[in-house]
Scaffold this motif. Structure first.
Motif, PDB file in Angstrom:
ATOM      1  N   MET A 198       0.800  -1.215   0.191  1.00 32.94           N
ATOM      2  CA  MET A 198      -0.009  -0.039   0.060  1.00 32.94           C
ATOM      3  C   MET A 198       0.783   1.214  -0.022  1.00 32.94           C
ATOM      4  O   MET A 198       0.352   2.188  -0.552  1.00 32.94           O
ATOM      5  N   PRO A 199       2.017   1.382   0.647  1.00 36.29           N
ATOM      6  CA  PRO A 199       2.680   2.692   0.676  1.00 36.29           C
ATOM      7  C   PRO A 199       3.244   3.053  -0.596  1.00 36.29           C
ATOM      8  O   PRO A 199       3.524   3.956  -1.133  1.00 36.29           O
ATOM      9  N   TYR A 200       3.497   1.737  -1.520  1.00 38.71           N
ATOM     10  CA  TYR A 200       4.058   2.151  -2.855  1.00 38.71           C
ATOM     11  C   TYR A 200       2.875   2.709  -3.582  1.00 38.71           C
ATOM     12  O   TYR A 200       3.287   3.565  -4.493  1.00 38.71           O
ATOM     13  N   LEU A 201       1.559   2.302  -3.342  1.00 38.89           N
ATOM     14  CA  LEU A 201       0.506   2.592  -3.966  1.00 38.89           C
ATOM     15  C   LEU A 201       0.202   4.072  -3.889  1.00 38.89           C
ATOM     16  O   LEU A 201       0.186   4.862  -4.693  1.00 38.89           O
ATOM     17  N   ALA A 202       0.501   4.402  -2.689  1.00 34.19           N
ATOM     18  CA  ALA A 202       0.250   5.931  -2.117  1.00 34.19           C
ATOM     19  C   ALA A 202       1.509   6.842  -2.822  1.00 34.19           C
ATOM     20  O   ALA A 202       1.098   7.913  -3.292  1.00 34.19           O
ATOM     21  N   MET A 203       2.588   6.188  -2.749  1.00 37.57           N
ATOM     22  CA  MET A 203       3.657   6.983  -3.426  1.00 37.57           C
ATOM     23  C   MET A 203       3.331   7.090  -4.815  1.00 37.57           C
ATOM     24  O   MET A 203       3.743   8.310  -5.325  1.00 37.57           O
ATOM     25  N   SER A 204       2.933   6.199  -5.488  1.00 39.50           N
ATOM     26  CA  SER A 204       2.580   6.220  -7.096  1.00 39.50           C
ATOM     27  C   SER A 204       1.430   7.315  -7.251  1.00 39.50           C
ATOM     28  O   SER A 204       1.402   8.231  -8.037  1.00 39.50           O
ATOM     29  N   CYS A 205       0.401   7.261  -6.175  1.00 35.67           N
ATOM     30  CA  CYS A 205      -0.495   8.484  -6.268  1.00 35.67           C
ATOM     31  C   CYS A 205      -0.235   9.746  -6.165  1.00 35.67           C
ATOM     32  O   CYS A 205      -0.737  10.772  -6.804  1.00 35.67           O
ATOM     33  N   ILE A 206       0.986  10.173  -5.171  1.00 34.82           N
ATOM     34  CA  ILE A 206       1.511  11.325  -5.203  1.00 34.82           C
ATOM     35  C   ILE A 206       1.897  11.876  -6.502  1.00 34.82           C
ATOM     36  O   ILE A 206       1.731  12.971  -6.928  1.00 34.82           O
ATOM     37  N   PHE A 207       2.758  11.158  -7.128  1.00 32.88           N
ATOM     38  CA  PHE A 207       3.360  11.490  -8.679  1.00 32.88           C
ATOM     39  C   PHE A 207       2.070  11.817  -9.487  1.00 32.88           C
ATOM     40  O   PHE A 207       2.059  12.532 -10.340  1.00 32.88           O
ATOM     41  N   ALA A 208       1.065  10.695  -9.510  1.00 32.50           N
ATOM     42  CA  ALA A 208       0.126  10.943 -10.548  1.00 32.50           C
ATOM     43  C   ALA A 208      -0.642  12.130 -10.067  1.00 32.50           C
ATOM     44  O   ALA A 208      -1.212  12.712 -11.141  1.00 32.50           O
ATOM     45  N   PHE A 209      -0.896  12.342  -8.901  1.00 30.10           N
ATOM     46  CA  PHE A 209      -1.799  13.603  -8.548  1.00 30.10           C
ATOM     47  C   PHE A 209      -1.043  14.764  -9.102  1.00 30.10           C
ATOM     48  O   PHE A 209      -1.692  15.850  -9.502  1.00 30.10           O
ATOM     49  N   ILE A 210       0.085  15.020  -8.731  1.00 35.57           N
ATOM     50  CA  ILE A 210       0.998  16.157  -9.118  1.00 35.57           C
ATOM     51  C   ILE A 210       0.974  16.374 -10.631  1.00 35.57           C
ATOM     52  O   ILE A 210       0.846  17.503 -11.117  1.00 35.57           O
ATOM     53  N   LEU A 211       0.918  15.220 -11.356  1.00 38.25           N
ATOM     54  CA  LEU A 211       1.066  15.218 -12.755  1.00 38.25           C
ATOM     55  C   LEU A 211      -0.243  15.781 -13.403  1.00 38.25           C
ATOM     56  O   LEU A 211      -0.425  16.538 -14.225  1.00 38.25           O
ATOM     57  N   SER A 212      -1.354  15.391 -12.782  1.00 33.29           N
ATOM     58  CA  SER A 212      -2.761  15.801 -13.101  1.00 33.29           C
ATOM     59  C   SER A 212      -3.063  17.229 -12.851  1.00 33.29           C
ATOM     60  O   SER A 212      -3.484  18.026 -13.688  1.00 33.29           O
ATOM     61  N   PHE A 213      -2.285  17.684 -11.783  1.00 28.79           N
ATOM     62  CA  PHE A 213      -2.509  18.999 -11.431  1.00 28.79           C
ATOM     63  C   PHE A 213      -1.678  20.068 -12.306  1.00 28.79           C
ATOM     64  O   PHE A 213      -2.123  21.011 -12.773  1.00 28.79           O
TER      65      PHE A 213
END
Length: 496
Positions: free
Chosen positions: A368-383
């Motif tokens: 799960m921490p790796y999924l959360a880490m991926s979401c951080i990058f994906a969220f910033i890319l979307s923003f």
């Protein structure tokens, strides 16, 4: 690709973008990020300074209070700068305002550089206030200057460079703040004073470049200077068509003075424009980017990353925003503003939801921490591909020459107030909601996407005059429906 070729042809326009950006929104991103690295060192300096003055140490909660003031004075200065931006842009012009704005940067750099020798943490506080004022002015004047200087085919691409320089400033601030560079315990005054370098670069380069052609013609009435500026910016002598377009815009603004910020809220012809910048400007500041950045360090540590490598991973998050700002500037004239905004907010909602689930379950599943880490990058890319850059264009495109400076004042005051309130309230929100912190931000992202889809008109490839006419039609749609006859007046008594 055609847009890039046009940009290369107009080399002076390219140099103008760089000169305005390096001392403009670059400073905003740079000064926002460099303060993170010396946090502990400045707190220690504050305690040592107080102890040298009074003979006793400063209590921990008072040290934290002083540090909070140092951080929060930056957005407070930005608020003052946003209030100054409109009057400066009208009185001095767009280019001269950016040049004069560097007075605040030079003064702040001097205060930062000598604060340690003087034994004064108050100098740091005053310096943060001054760089905030500088950022507030440049965040408003730079996109106005570039948007008015660009041809309509490149206006979105050129205006998006403000977001590119903001992201570049963030990344450079993170890099320079590394412990191996200026992030050490002895070098922090130099780190804070390094904001002088981009200021000096702008002072030496921007005077060689032309003023905004629209300002020269419409505000000052100088046709010759406008023609000379257009020829330099376009790299060609054939600017007759564009000059004719500017003359039409000038005629539309004839006899009207520059509007004041409070007058925008009373003008029915500007109702949709004002609501758009308030709603979408608020959405950009309240969409949760700060919360993702705040969680980044802890999520990276949870995933097993070594402590000394976390700072490099943080640089990766800033680099994501920089990358997407570049991508967005290339595709904005192809897909339009609405698609990028709606797509950005929808993707942020998606990744924010997954991020919340991953935070709640990170102790239950080892991956799960790796999924959360991926979401951080994906969220910033979307923003970065949508709200981060497109929102800043709206004040340039939705308002005409007489209302544009006032619109930037409204937008700037809103942005800096939101930044100040989010910085003030975020620690309490994080403590109260814990892993569910992102739920309010998800609602904001949904609202941003819905409002854009329902109420924001597309401005891609349109002149400022065409945009004004379309918005006037939308603001007075009921009257337009009841008055469709455009010919000569009919005398009712002889109609038959």
């Amino acid at each position: 690709m055609r847009a890039l070729q046009r940009l290369i042809q107009g080399r002076v326009l390219l140099f103008t973008i760089c000169a305005a950006g390096i001392g403009g929104t670059f400073q905003f991103g740079y000064n926002l990020s460099i303060i993170n690295a010396p946090t502990l060192h400045i707190q220690e300096f504050t305690n040592e300074t107080w102890q040298a003055r009074t003979g006793g140490p400063l209590l921990d909660h008072l040290v934290l209070l002083v540090w909070s003031l140092i951080v929060s004075l930056y957005p407070l200065g930005g608020l003052f700068g946003a209030l100054l931006a409109g009057p400066l842009a009208i009185t001095l012009g767009r280019k001269t305002s950016l040049l004069v704005n560097n007075i605040f940067v030079v003064a702040a750099a001097i205060l930062f550089g000598f604060s340690r020798k003087a034994g004064s943490f108050e100098m740091i506080m005053l310096g943060r206030l001054l760089v905030g004022v500088s950022a507030g002015v440049s965040m408003s004047v730079q996109p106005m200057y570039l948007g008015e200087s660009a041809p309509k085919e490149l206006r979105g691409t050129v205006a998006m460079t403000s977001a590119i320089f903001t992201a570049l400033g963030l990344v450079m601030g993170q890099v320079v703040g590394l412990r191996e560079l200026l992030g050490g315990p002895q070098a922090w005054p130099l780190l804070l004073a390094s904001c002088l370098v981009p200021g000096l670069l702008q002072l030496t380069s921007l005077p060689l470049l032309p003023e905004s052609p629209r300002y020269l013609l419409i505000d000052r009435g100088d046709t010759e200077a406008c023609l000379a500026a257009l020829r330099r910016l376009r790299g060609t002598q054939d600017v007759a068509a564009e000059l004719e377009e500017l003359e039409e815009e000038r005629s539309a603004c004839q006899g009207r003075r520059a509007q004041r910020p409070w007058e925008l809220f009373r003008d029915r012809a500007l109702r949709r424009q004002v609501i758009s910048i308030v709603v979408l400007g608020s959405a950009m500041e309240l969409c949760g980017t700060d919360s993702v950045y705040a969680y980044a360090s802890s999520v990276f540590r949870e995933s097993g990353m070594a402590e000394e490598k976390v700072q490099y991973a943080i640089i990766g998050t800033g680099s994501c925003e920089l990358l997407t700002a570049f991508v967005s500037s290339v595709v904005i004239e192809r897909v339009g503003r609405r698609v990028l905004l709606i797509g950005g907010y929808c993707l942020m909602t998606c990744w924010g939801t997954i991020f919340t689930v991953a935070l709640c379950l990170q102790s239950s599943f080892p991956w799960m921490p790796y999924l959360a880490m991926s979401c951080i990058f994906a969220f910033i890319l979307s923003f970065g591909i949508g709200p981060a850059g497109v929102t800043g264009i709206l004040s340039t495109e939705l308002f005409d020459q007489t209302a544009r400076p006032a619109a930037y004042v409204v937008c700037g005051v809103l942005m800096w107030t939101m930044l100040f309130l989010v910085g003030l309230g975020f620690p309490f929100l994080m403590e109260g909601l814990s892993h569910f912190l992102y739920i309010p931000f998800l609602c904001v992202c949904v609202c941003g996407a819905v409002y854009t889809g329902l109420f924001l008109p597309e401005t891609k490839g349109k002149t400022f005059l065409e945009i004004s006419k379309e918005l006037h039609r939308l603001n007075f749609s009921r009257q337009a429906q009841s008055a469709t006859w455009q010919g000569p007046e009919v005398i009712q008594s002889t109609e038959l």
